[in-house]
Write a protein that holds these residues in place. Structure first.
Motif, short mmCIF file in Angstrom:
data_model
loop_
_atom_site.label_atom_id
_atom_site.label_comp_id
_atom_site.label_asym_id
_atom_site.label_seq_id
_atom_site.Cartn_x
_atom_site.Cartn_y
_atom_site.Cartn_z
N ARG A 192 53.93 70.83 12.56
CA ARG A 192 52.61 70.69 13.18
C ARG A 192 52.20 69.22 13.29
O ARG A 192 51.60 68.80 14.29
CB ARG A 192 51.58 71.48 12.38
CG ARG A 192 51.80 72.99 12.51
CD ARG A 192 51.08 73.79 11.43
NE ARG A 192 49.67 73.48 11.40
CZ ARG A 192 48.93 73.53 10.30
NH1 ARG A 192 49.47 73.87 9.13
NH2 ARG A 192 47.65 73.25 10.35
N THR A 193 52.54 68.43 12.28
CA THR A 193 52.25 66.99 12.34
C THR A 193 53.05 66.33 13.45
O THR A 193 52.54 65.48 14.19
CB THR A 193 52.57 66.34 10.99
OG1 THR A 193 51.74 66.91 9.99
CG2 THR A 193 52.36 64.83 11.03
N PHE A 194 54.30 66.72 13.58
CA PHE A 194 55.16 66.15 14.61
C PHE A 194 54.58 66.40 16.00
O PHE A 194 54.45 65.49 16.83
CB PHE A 194 56.56 66.73 14.50
CG PHE A 194 57.52 66.24 15.55
CD1 PHE A 194 58.23 65.08 15.36
CD2 PHE A 194 57.68 66.94 16.73
CE1 PHE A 194 59.10 64.62 16.33
CE2 PHE A 194 58.56 66.49 17.71
CZ PHE A 194 59.27 65.33 17.50
N TYR A 195 54.22 67.65 16.26
CA TYR A 195 53.73 67.97 17.60
C TYR A 195 52.33 67.43 17.85
O TYR A 195 51.97 67.14 19.00
CB TYR A 195 53.80 69.48 17.84
CG TYR A 195 55.21 69.92 18.17
CD1 TYR A 195 55.93 69.33 19.20
CD2 TYR A 195 55.84 70.92 17.43
CE1 TYR A 195 57.22 69.71 19.49
CE2 TYR A 195 57.14 71.32 17.72
CZ TYR A 195 57.82 70.70 18.75
OH TYR A 195 59.11 71.07 19.05
N THR A 250 53.20 63.86 19.05
CA THR A 250 53.67 63.77 20.43
C THR A 250 52.56 64.08 21.42
O THR A 250 52.49 63.48 22.51
CB THR A 250 54.87 64.70 20.67
OG1 THR A 250 54.50 66.05 20.37
CG2 THR A 250 56.05 64.29 19.81
N LYS A 251 51.66 65.00 21.06
CA LYS A 251 50.54 65.31 21.96
C LYS A 251 49.61 64.11 22.11
O LYS A 251 49.10 63.83 23.21
CB LYS A 251 49.77 66.52 21.42
CG LYS A 251 48.68 67.02 22.35
CD LYS A 251 48.06 68.30 21.81
CE LYS A 251 47.00 68.84 22.77
NZ LYS A 251 46.41 70.11 22.25
N ASN A 252 49.41 63.39 21.02
CA ASN A 252 48.56 62.19 21.09
C ASN A 252 49.21 61.09 21.92
O ASN A 252 48.53 60.41 22.69
CB ASN A 252 48.28 61.66 19.68
CG ASN A 252 47.31 62.52 18.90
OD1 ASN A 252 46.64 63.39 19.46
ND2 ASN A 252 47.22 62.28 17.60
N LEU A 253 50.52 60.91 21.74
CA LEU A 253 51.20 59.80 22.41
C LEU A 253 51.47 60.06 23.88
O LEU A 253 51.50 59.12 24.69
CB LEU A 253 52.53 59.51 21.70
CG LEU A 253 52.47 58.87 20.32
CD1 LEU A 253 53.87 58.74 19.74
CD2 LEU A 253 51.79 57.51 20.37
N PHE A 254 51.69 61.32 24.23
CA PHE A 254 52.07 61.65 25.61
C PHE A 254 51.15 62.74 26.17
O PHE A 254 51.59 63.86 26.44
CB PHE A 254 53.54 62.12 25.65
CG PHE A 254 54.51 61.14 25.07
CD1 PHE A 254 54.88 60.01 25.77
CD2 PHE A 254 55.07 61.35 23.81
CE1 PHE A 254 55.77 59.09 25.24
CE2 PHE A 254 55.96 60.45 23.27
CZ PHE A 254 56.31 59.31 23.98
N PRO A 299 55.30 66.03 29.70
CA PRO A 299 55.81 67.19 28.95
C PRO A 299 56.28 66.87 27.53
O PRO A 299 56.32 67.78 26.69
CB PRO A 299 56.98 67.67 29.82
CG PRO A 299 56.60 67.28 31.20
CD PRO A 299 55.90 65.94 31.05
N TYR A 300 56.63 65.63 27.24
CA TYR A 300 56.96 65.29 25.85
C TYR A 300 55.80 65.62 24.92
O TYR A 300 56.01 65.93 23.74
CB TYR A 300 57.29 63.81 25.72
CG TYR A 300 58.65 63.38 26.20
CD1 TYR A 300 59.64 64.30 26.51
CD2 TYR A 300 58.97 62.02 26.33
CE1 TYR A 300 60.89 63.89 26.95
CE2 TYR A 300 60.22 61.60 26.76
CZ TYR A 300 61.18 62.54 27.09
OH TYR A 300 62.42 62.12 27.51
N GLY A 301 54.58 65.53 25.42
CA GLY A 301 53.40 65.79 24.59
C GLY A 301 52.69 67.07 24.90
O GLY A 301 52.02 67.64 24.03
#
Length: 1001
Positions: A248-251, A254-258, A262-264
């Motif tokens: 959950r931390t990983f995703y 990625t959601k914050n960065l992108f 689609p990466y985020g």
């Protein structure tokens, strides 16, 4: 990148641990349905596909990779290594979750599962008979997507279940796995991530023909049968990810960065709302769009060469037809403009993760970014290691860098200790980042990074898996192999100024901040439709499989370990030596093993932890670690209830110097009182977090349930003992540590006699009595120990114990273990996941005692959705008591035979394997006797052996959600004993302010 970050990399891959499935009639994309493009068009298609140049092995490439192209555009990478008669065989597709339709996330991943279900010839007795039912299933999924009405959806699910059963009438659900197992093909699996889906296998070198034919069939004529059943496994995976705070931390990162790419915006496993209405037709379209030869690569690493492989690959996979590639859905990679914060609520440790968008794998800055990552965290002397860990400002800190096809990111993280705020820890991390940007490191630090990178690569090249990964990554990221080789040279040329430049270029004020806070997460879950189990019919075999298994192949001969040839024994002042020659490179590995742990000396493990964070004599901890790192030497201490070890690894030329430093470290350890207080605070804080973490609790509960008062978790020092530990007492433990008898394991380029002259450590060497025998808890009737957590999944451990059995019964234990849970083709996995969709994983093994006096047990484990817990346990016990199936047993015997014939013991592992035989009293390699005994064992003999365990009252440990597991149903299976987390550990009370909520529940 530290060990901690590997958990996040696991979250990144988030791949299907077990994968299968295949298609149906109108939805199947048969090659015959694709018009063969004219030669000119084919050339144009391949030219437009951005395929890497082909070439023979480059003169400066240590992997000696050659790159080839089949006539239809499939790229073939080959790296030959003759160490064992096997090769890694990977098939990579340049398509992953980044290519999912925005409204059908998770599709690439469940397509990966489905490509293990067979074809029109494999996995079925009658494809024509199943075709209309497969067509109806596709129609029903289309109808499902078109309605939100609960009653209508219920009716559709019921009809899907019925159609699934009609397909099962002629299906052979596990044939793909079984055929590969009987051929000796191991490691069958696949993984999906952002830019890729990769199918992997470990193939005996005499089975290249069979493997190529099966893979050609898989990608030519897949049939996506039993989709309804397989989606249950996907739901299990989703629930596992929901319970995993690292994922959950990983995703969240990625959601914050992108936020606009689609990466985020898409996760590999898929969003719940999309998984509830699987996109069957979109999955078929995805296969047609991306699974084309000009978008695929075959990667071979090991005992294989181009002359052998290419003709077979052309015949089997060359029939696939290339197609023009479409552009993937667009996405913006514009960096975020400012700091973006997200919170993740989870039980267990609290942490802060910061991340910055960086560069793609092909970018010129990537080598400098890699060195930057190592300067921040190399587990010993990186800026984070020194500034935050050695100073005891936080319990742990690390960094990571990841470069994908289109972009990448760099992250730093740190764990909070009790009393710290997220803002404080974020400030600590940013302060270290600023030191990096200011260049507060030396050219010598950079040179040490480069040296250790070279050593790491040299060791990794011993592995076929590393070779395959590296070649696959080159293809997925669209990098010519020559650029990959050049990139490794560029790493060696990175300067201090290069690192300062990229740090200031990328690590600005626009970053992602994810704060993991302690608390009860809102446990989401995917509601499952009711499903009728699919009968497996292990007696069935398709004509395709039958012909494949009857195909003649030159038989490989086993290789057994012989003393004097594969290993040598010696005697050092401290005890026995087992030495194994490293004929590949100049690296050494030394392990000193002591039969002495925290059961014997309560504070020993703590003392070794303190040593790792202390200096010696006039050397500070930082100076000592930098000296070792500059030598290319790694030193690790490990310690548990029964034993302790020191492992020293590095380059042969500096072995004596390294060992002198290690001995000095222990003899002259300098424990600072303030540092010791910080270590104690961090240990106690980490313990508090562990008592909240479901995974930590699952391990502790399993040990408690199975071993009772002998659980190793109940013999660790208390919090009070940790807090009261004095430098003098810990120093004494450290200084005397080497002066006990121990066993030494050497792997390196020197002869055993030459190594023996310099590797001995310690003096006096006091004798140590043997540890007590392993025992299991005895219960008069089935007993289940339960610990509550607010989780979506249940984690279950099972044991059916026995007293110590005889040597003559060990071959039966080997055969029964393989039959029950030796892989995807085995009883528990097939019946519980493939047939019923009850679990994500299921395993069972007959654990023979490591010493003749140790008790035995049939051990098992399950991971399942909470509301399936009681049903899963009932089925598990029913399967253990089920009579052995002759066909399945025959398949098991064939798999064991092929394993013995084609496997080779890794020289690095030989010493420990010999040690295991020594523990059992075996004078020589016992595997020939085990194999021969298995060959002569009757089904009735094995049945009698298995029945003895099936009759034992089982012991179960279960961590799950009280509101969902249905405790009343569980009480019908076993007596239920609820256990508070505090009863699982020896920690006792926590200092004021550190009491844990879990301890009270």
């Amino acid at each position: 990148m530290s060990t901690t970050v590997s958990r996040l990399f696991g979250a990144f891959v988030l791949s299907a641990v077990a994968c299968k499935t295949a298609a149906n009639a109108p939805s199947t994309p048969p090659a015959a349905a694709i018009a063969t493009p004219p030669a000119g068009d084919r050339d144009a298609i391949l030219t437009a596909s951005d395929l890497p140049p082909t070439h023979a092995a480059l003169p400066d490439d240590p992997l000696a990779v050659s790159v080839h192209r089949l006539s239809n555009g499939i790229t073939v990478y080959i790296s030959t290594d003759r160490q064992k008669p096997r090769f890694d065989a990977w098939i990579a597709v340049r398509a992953g979750s980044r290519h999912d339709p925005a409204a059908s996330t998770g599709l690439a991943h469940y397509l990966e599962h489905m490509l293990f279900k067979g074809t029109d010839e494999l996995g079925t007795l009658d494809h024509a008979a199943e075709a209309p039912h497969l067509a109806r299933i596709e129609e029903l999924y289309r109808e499902l997507r078109a309605t939100q009405d609960p009653e209508q959806r219920r009716k559709i699910f019921a009809e899907l279940d019925l159609a699934n059963q009609k397909v099962a009438v002629s299906a052979i659900p596990n044939e793909f796995d079984r055929v590969y197992a009987e051929l000796g093909i191991a490691g069958l699996n696949a993984f999906t991530s952002f830019d890729q889906t990769v199918y992997v296998a470990d193939v005996p070198s005499n089975r290249i023909d069979a493997w190529a034919d099966v893979e050609g069939e898989r990608f030519s004529d897949p049939v996506f049968r039993l989709f309804f059943t397989e989606m249950e496994a996907v739901y299990e995976e989703k629930n596992l990810s929901l319970d995993n705070p690292w994922v959950r931390t990983f995703y969240a990162t990625t959601k914050n960065l992108f936020p606009r790419h689609p990466y985020g915006t898409q996760t590999t496993i898929g969003e719940i709302e999309h998984l509830k209405v699987p996109a069957y037709r979109d999955m078929v379209d995805y296969f047609n769009r991306w699974y084309v030869p000009n978008n695929m690569a075959v990667v071979l690493a090991g005992d294989i060469d181009a002359a052998t492989a290419l003709p077979r690959l052309e015949a089997a996979l060359g029939k696939l037809e290339p197609k023009p590639l479409e552009a993937p859905q667009p996405g913006s990679l514009a960096p975020i403009g400012a700091r973006v914060q997200t919170e993740v609520v989870a039980e267990g440790e609290q942490e802060v993760m910061l991340a910055w968008q960086t560069a793609s794998a092909a970018d010129a800055d990537e080598p400098a970014l890699t060195v930057m990552d190592w300067l921040m965290d190399n587990s010993t002397s990186g800026l984070l290691n020194v500034e935050l860990e050695l100073s005891q400002k936080v319990p742990s800190a690390s960094s990571s860098t990841l470069s994908l096809r289109e972009s990448g990111w760099f992250s730093v993280r740190a764990q909070l200790r009790d009393g710290q705020t997220h803002a404080e820890v974020e400030a600590l991390l940013l302060a270290v980042v600023e030191k990096l940007k200011r260049g507060e490191f030396t050219p010598a630090d950079v040179a040490a990074i480069v040296l250790n990178q070279e050593i790491g690569d040299k060791r990794a090249r011993e592995s076929n898996d590393f070779r395959a990964h590296k070649m696959t990554d080159a293809f997925i990221t669209h990098r010519p192999w020559a650029d990959v080789v050049a990139r490794d040279r560029k790493i060696r040329a990175v300067t201090r100024e290069d690192v300062i430049r990229v740090a200031n270029k990328y690590l600005g004020a626009n970053y992602s901040a994810v704060h993991r806070r302690a608390g009860k997460p809102e446990v989401a879950k995917i509601d499952k439709p009711s499903m009728t189990p699919v009968e497996l019919h292990p007696e069935r075999r398709s004509p395709f499989a039958d012909a494949l298994l009857k195909r003649p192949a030159q038989q490989l001969e086993p290789e057994w370990l012989i003393e004097g040839t594969h290993y040598k024994r010696g005697e050092l002042a401290g005890g026995p030596l087992v030495a194994v020659s490293n004929g590949r490179n100049d690296l050494f590995s030394l392990t000193y093993r002591f039969e002495r742990g925290h059961k014997r000396d309560r504070l020993l493990c703590h003392a070794l932890d303190v040593v790792e964070q202390s200096g010696a004599g006039e050397l500070t901890a930082e100076a000592l670690k930098k000296q070792l790192f500059a030598l290319g030497t790694s030193v690790s201490f490990s310690c548990d209830a029964q034993q302790s070890e020191i492992t020293v690894e590095g380059v042969d030329a500096t072995m004596e110097q390294s060992l002198a430093l290690v001995e000095r470290w222990l003899r002259e350890v300098k424990i600072d009182k303030a540092v010791l207080r910080g270590i104690a605070d961090n240990v106690i804080s980490t313990r508090r977090d562990a008592m909240e973490d479901p995974d930590e609790l699952a391990g502790a509960l399993a040990d408690y349930a199975i071993h009772g008062k002998d659980s190793e978790y109940l013999h660790a020092p208390t919090n009070a003992q940790i807090a009261a530990a004095k430098p003098e007492a810990l120093t004494k433990l450290a200084r005397e540590f080497l002066d006990y008898q121990h066993k030494t394991f050497y792997f390196g380029p020197r002869s055993a006699s030459d190594a023996a002259k310099v590797i001995g450590l310690g003096k006096g060497h006091r004798k140590l009595p043997l540890r007590s025998p392993v025992v299991y808890r005895k219960v008069p009737k089935p007993t289940l120990y339960f610990t509550h957590r607010d989780v979506a999944k249940s984690t279950i451990a099972v044991a059916l114990p026995s007293a110590a059995l005889t040597r003559e019964q060990r071959p039966a234990a080997r055969l029964l273990s393989e039959y029950l849970g030796g892989g995807m083709n085995t009883l528990l996995f097939q019946e519980m996941r493939e047939s019923r969709g009850l679990v994500y994983y299921a395993w069972g093994v007959l654990l023979a005692g490591p010493r003749p006096s140790d008790a035995w047990a049939l051990r098992g484990g399950l991971g399942t959705q909470s509301d399936k817990t009681s049903e899963a346990l009932k089925v598990f016990f029913e399967l253990l008591g089920r009579p052995l199936d002759a066909v399945r047993l025959g398949s098991t015997r064939a798999a064991i035979e092929q394993e013995y014939r084609s496997s080779r013991v890794d020289p690095r592992a030989s010493g420990m394997l010999v040690h295991a035989w020594d523990e059992l009293g075996e004078k020589t390699d016992p595997r020939p006797w085990v194999w021969q005994t298995i060959g002569g064992m009757t089904q009735e003999q094995l049945q009698g052996f298995a029945s003895g365990f099936a009759a034992v009252p089982p012991i179960v440990g279960l961590v799950g959600n009280r509101e969902r597991v249905d405790l009343e149903a569980l009480k019908k299976i076993a007596d239920v004993v609820e256990v508070a987390p505090s009863a699982l550990f020896s920690y006792g009370s926590f200092p004021k302010g550190q009491a844990t909520a879990a301890a009270a529940r």
